[in-house]
Design an enzyme around this catalytic site. Sequence first.
Site, PDB file in Angstrom:
ATOM      1  CG  HIS A  31       2.407  -3.525   4.200  1.00 58.42           C
ATOM      2  ND1 HIS A  31       1.350  -4.568   3.164  1.00 58.42           N
ATOM      3  CD2 HIS A  31       3.187  -3.600   3.678  1.00 58.42           C
ATOM      4  CE1 HIS A  31       1.696  -4.770   2.452  1.00 58.42           C
ATOM      5  NE2 HIS A  31       2.872  -4.052   2.349  1.00 58.42           N
ATOM      6  CG  HIS A 261       6.964  -1.914   5.133  1.00 59.96           C
ATOM      7  ND1 HIS A 261       7.154  -0.939   4.928  1.00 59.96           N
ATOM      8  CD2 HIS A 261       7.120  -2.729   4.004  1.00 59.96           C
ATOM      9  CE1 HIS A 261       6.118  -0.671   4.255  1.00 59.96           C
ATOM     10  NE2 HIS A 261       6.007  -1.741   3.480  1.00 59.96           N
ATOM     11  CD  GLU A 401       2.433  17.123 -17.673  1.00 62.03           C
ATOM     12  OE1 GLU A 401       3.624  17.144 -16.332  1.00 62.03           O
ATOM     13  OE2 GLU A 401       2.463  18.180 -18.317  1.00 62.03           O
ATOM     14  CG  HIS A 462       5.994  17.604 -27.099  1.00 65.18           C
ATOM     15  ND1 HIS A 462       7.261  17.686 -27.046  1.00 65.18           N
ATOM     16  CD2 HIS A 462       6.026  19.098 -26.728  1.00 65.18           C
ATOM     17  CE1 HIS A 462       7.537  18.232 -26.351  1.00 65.18           C
ATOM     18  NE2 HIS A 462       6.745  19.371 -26.088  1.00 65.18           N
TER      19      HIS A 462
END
Lengths: 657, 657
Positions: A31, A261, A401, A462
């Site tokens: 890149h 890119h 999380e 859950h």
Amino acid sequence: MPAAFDDTDLLCVNTIRTLALDAVEQAKSGHPGLPMGCAPLAHVLFSRHLRFNPADPAWPGRDRFVLSAGHGCMLLYSMLHLTGYDLPLSELKRFRQWGSLTPGHPEYGHTVGVETTTGPLGQGAGTAIGMAVAGKHLEAIYGPEAGFRVFALVSDGDLMEGVSGEASSLAGHLELDNLVFFYDDNGVSIDGDTTLAFTEDRAARYAAYGWNTTTVLDGNDLAELDAAISAAAEHRGSPSFVSVKTIIGFGSSDAGTSRAHSDARGPEQQAQTKRTLGFDPDKFFVVPDAVPERYAEAAVRGAALEERWQAELDAHPQAAELRRMHAGDTPAIELERFSVGDPIATRAASGKLIAQIEGQVPELVGGSADLTPSNNTRPPGWEDFQPATRRGRYLRFGVREHAMTTIVNGLALSYLRPYGGTFFNFMDYAKPAVRLAALMNIPSIWVYTHDSVGLGEDGPTHQPVEQLATLRATPNVAVFRPADANETVEGWRLALARRSPTALVLTRQALPILDPDRYPVADAARGGYVLEGDDDPQVILIATGSEVHVAMGARTILGERGIRSRVVSLPCWELFEEQPESYRTAVLPPEIDARVTVEAAATVGWERYAGLRGAVVGLDRFGASAPGATVLAELGFTPERVDEAADRVLAAAADRV
Amino acid sequence: MPAAFDDTDLLCVNTIRTLALDAVEQAKSGHPGLPMGCAPLAHVLFSRHLRFNPADPAWPGRDRFVLSAGHGCMLLYSMLHLTGYDLPLSELKRFRQWGSLTPGHPEYGHTVGVETTTGPLGQGAGTAIGMAVAGKHLEAIYGPEAGFRVFALVSDGDLMEGVSGEASSLAGHLELDNLVFFYDDNGVSIDGDTTLAFTEDRAARYAAYGWNTTTVLDGNDLAELDAAISAAAEHRGSPSFVSVKTIIGFGSSDAGTSRAHSDARGPEQQAQTKRTLGFDPDKFFVVPDAVPERYAEAAVRGAALEERWQAELDAHPQAAELRRMHAGDTPAIELERFSVGDPIATRAASGKLIAQIEGQVPELVGGSADLTPSNNTRPPGWEDFQPATRRGRYLRFGVREHAMTTIVNGLALSYLRPYGGTFFNFMDYAKPAVRLAALMNIPSIWVYTHDSVGLGEDGPTHQPVEQLATLRATPNVAVFRPADANETVEGWRLALARRSPTALVLTRQALPILDPDRYPVADAARGGYVLEGDDDPQVILIATGSEVHVAMGARTILGERGIRSRVVSLPCWELFEEQPESYRTAVLPPEIDARVTVEAAATVGWERYAGLRGAVVGLDRFGASAPGATVLAELGFTPERVDEAADRVLAAAADRV
């Protein structure tokens, strides 16, 4: 008044650009766009602002530079080479080749000066925020010698990923003013112009998070960059977000387009670009002498800074403790075993153990993703880490999380011993950061409670099923699912002793305590052991966590029927598989085909212990919402069902004889 | 001028509150806080705005209501019961019990009127955005009858999760003005006050995303709510974000605190709350007659709306096609096999197949998380779905794998056949949404390219290792890893035929085409088959994807040495395990212990086919950055290494005889 920029500065910038170009063309892969667009920023940052000492890359007082957009790694490799780190030009020429020090994305522990592994977008942003938390926390406790600053370069992709948003919201809340993000605003991603999918007002979003935001309108203007970096670094009271308008692939005829890119564009464009940048198209990997000389000035300043820092540290009253932490030597800990008493959930046992550990390990810090009362992660007496209380060791991550896990990684990379808690099922939200901890081999600790369908009423949304298989399949992670409070002791010991990540997988529901005077629970430290049973068993029952008690119940039934059985508790496959073969075959004699494994989770993987002739009692469906004991019983985790499975494998074994 | 609110409205609100309270107390588990805080919002929305017909819950023209904060499910269950859906009060009394219609979080397909499964935070937000995309797209193609509006209720936790940020950024970009988010701004999460971790300016963030933002200062003021809902629903040009200041647990003495969020507080507080709300504390699950009567007015309006809608649909020139799509009857497709020619990557084959399918399945839509040129997901001639081109079938998701996957789920729930592409390793970023598709059993399709270390130079940050084990351990997902272009044909057929999610796991690198005249490639549809080999093999080589060719190479070496072997291609474990036992034992005769499995991925799970006496050639480490062929060879995925493994298992088998 800073010195004006001169032709040598421009030469430095274009050297960075041509090194990236030549490396990508040589590898025919990579890149070049980001390094060519961000070379001016990197040059100004490294030559005038960043505190670093290539002679001692691990100097604890250094500034951290995190390239969150890891695909632009040739920028980092070039800067490390040019500023004098131990990364020779020959390695830049071996970009992306087997065994080179210049892999396709930066790898911590592999290349000197790389602060964290990046590439999966958004990860570096979160990890940098974790490092900034560490800098602030250590500074608050030990004084300025213990702190440091963090600079990260983030791309459009980093900002589109949710994890950077989560972590940035928390960074704003925490007012981390030792942190600066440079946003490479080049208007391009792989699919094309960012107007295809990313038209939000990024600076306004960061302002909403509580960050200081500024803009560099011309990312090629060294003086403008210099002023913006100074202002951001000096800004107090919040982290800073500096949008830098850059031109991806600057110098190439593809500049400013998504073609710039990634990928090599061939020798013709390579030659054109080098001519545009004032370099000889027929020479490759050219580093004019003036370039390393210019960076040597920064290295000299850095060495002087470190010298002063070392002297200050020598005089520091807690020098020994700081040096121990910098060396990563976690103190040995002593933990009390649980004596037999009322049943206790392993999450609750874990909470009591954290309370025992925290006084013995001053670098222990931790938190939860807004499940503190459920994860039992907050020891009594701890204060929160907040803007006004930076000595606090408890982190309120919010319902984030993924950000939590990146931040835990950043803390683990910064002399602390961090843990983060959530429900086991929501490990999924954080998996990319779990993976990076594993790839970096850093000792992040995860406290995953509510570890099975046994959590009950919250139901299948859950209740984890496939998470144990996921983590067991992830290299370098120790997955420890204790059967009781005393096995949990071994889990925490392991987690603190390891230099690699550990997942503690803990129950919501209470479990009987295994009497340490009767059962060899200390052998949980070997990953697996014979919990109880005959020397000459007809059938082996193998289980983890709460299902160990189900297996023990089945053994009782089998015994009443005159069948000899053995119960093997296997809290940690990885540890068990590291044991000598003699130990493993003593626990699981290979000649005994009659085996039943029991775990309230996906069956995938259990044939490793059951074989094709054993039975795997597991769960190849999602759970259900009902009281936990009901769910476990309805889904077959009872001594009776295990007894039936044992009968089946014994009958099949008899047929084969 | 809307009618004023009266005492009956207040009675409705308090009935919703007391039903939630009684259900949680009865279950001794659950989350009363949200229903009690948001009851006024739900009442105004359902009684005055939402278009629905409880007599025909599947009416395609209905408004969608998504409770992203799924823990507040008693709010939804109460509304469904009170408005006349087939959810009797007896089921509300069985809240969170085994087999009830009222599980701990709302489950799609389980409870009538539940539009999508929610609970894992942020998922509902993303899925609702996918539904809104579907509404806009279908409306643009088929006219207003085919569109619909989407209303979602989101909590602090939903907004903290990164996935909602990703999806909301895209929703703003896409100007989805058929979408309204109600933000339950109650200032509380599980850990305590949101000031602990969540102090960003949420409305400013949504404004930065390009949303219309408004605030309801008093979430108990029915008239203020009514006006805000009207304004948001009528707003054109962008989605709307309505912050509603609510009091969690309103009516309880714990109102406004984190104690009100979850758990039963016992009969005393239950009685106090009911007295405060004007209900008899000694009566439970009370529904005054006036309450269902009030909602019946909305249901009558809804039935009339549907009647008009059905008449319009009858007159629609494409009525048959729309009805087919509404029924979920995907057309049967015809796909051409690939004849032998140059090697072709399975990702490239997949791209050619999508081009064959798109004309046959008008409801096929898809996109990529900014990896379009790499994922080969965009067929020639497709237009992008953008604000000005809503008929476009191609979605530019940006670097947002998680949002992509929630949006794909929302599309799959809305009559379309969607697919989303990314690198296989970045499935990790989206796993929670993958899991929800599996839990809902909806036919989301994932195009995962760059499926192994064979991707090469990008290195270990981009090379999947544990992802196959993860998906195989996830119930209901078909994981299909084809060995060549022709097996890829079967993969796409499967994906479109299934009513459950399918993951197509595809190579970056070119693979030889298996000649369909020589190899029974159509049997890939059975999940596994004998690709070539002896009827009476001494050893069985089992492989998937690119490693099938490695196994074929090993078979050649073994044959040269006079050893009879069989190559089994096993592209899809789940399909294979659904086959009759006679088929499975014909492919893998149980009496043959000498087996070698080959897959460039974690070994976890492969003992299911290798047994304890076979060899598993796999990868229990992370990959490395180098050209793909080099990486595969260095890590042992060569015919020679498989041949050696076969020798080892044959020698061990001979020893046992």
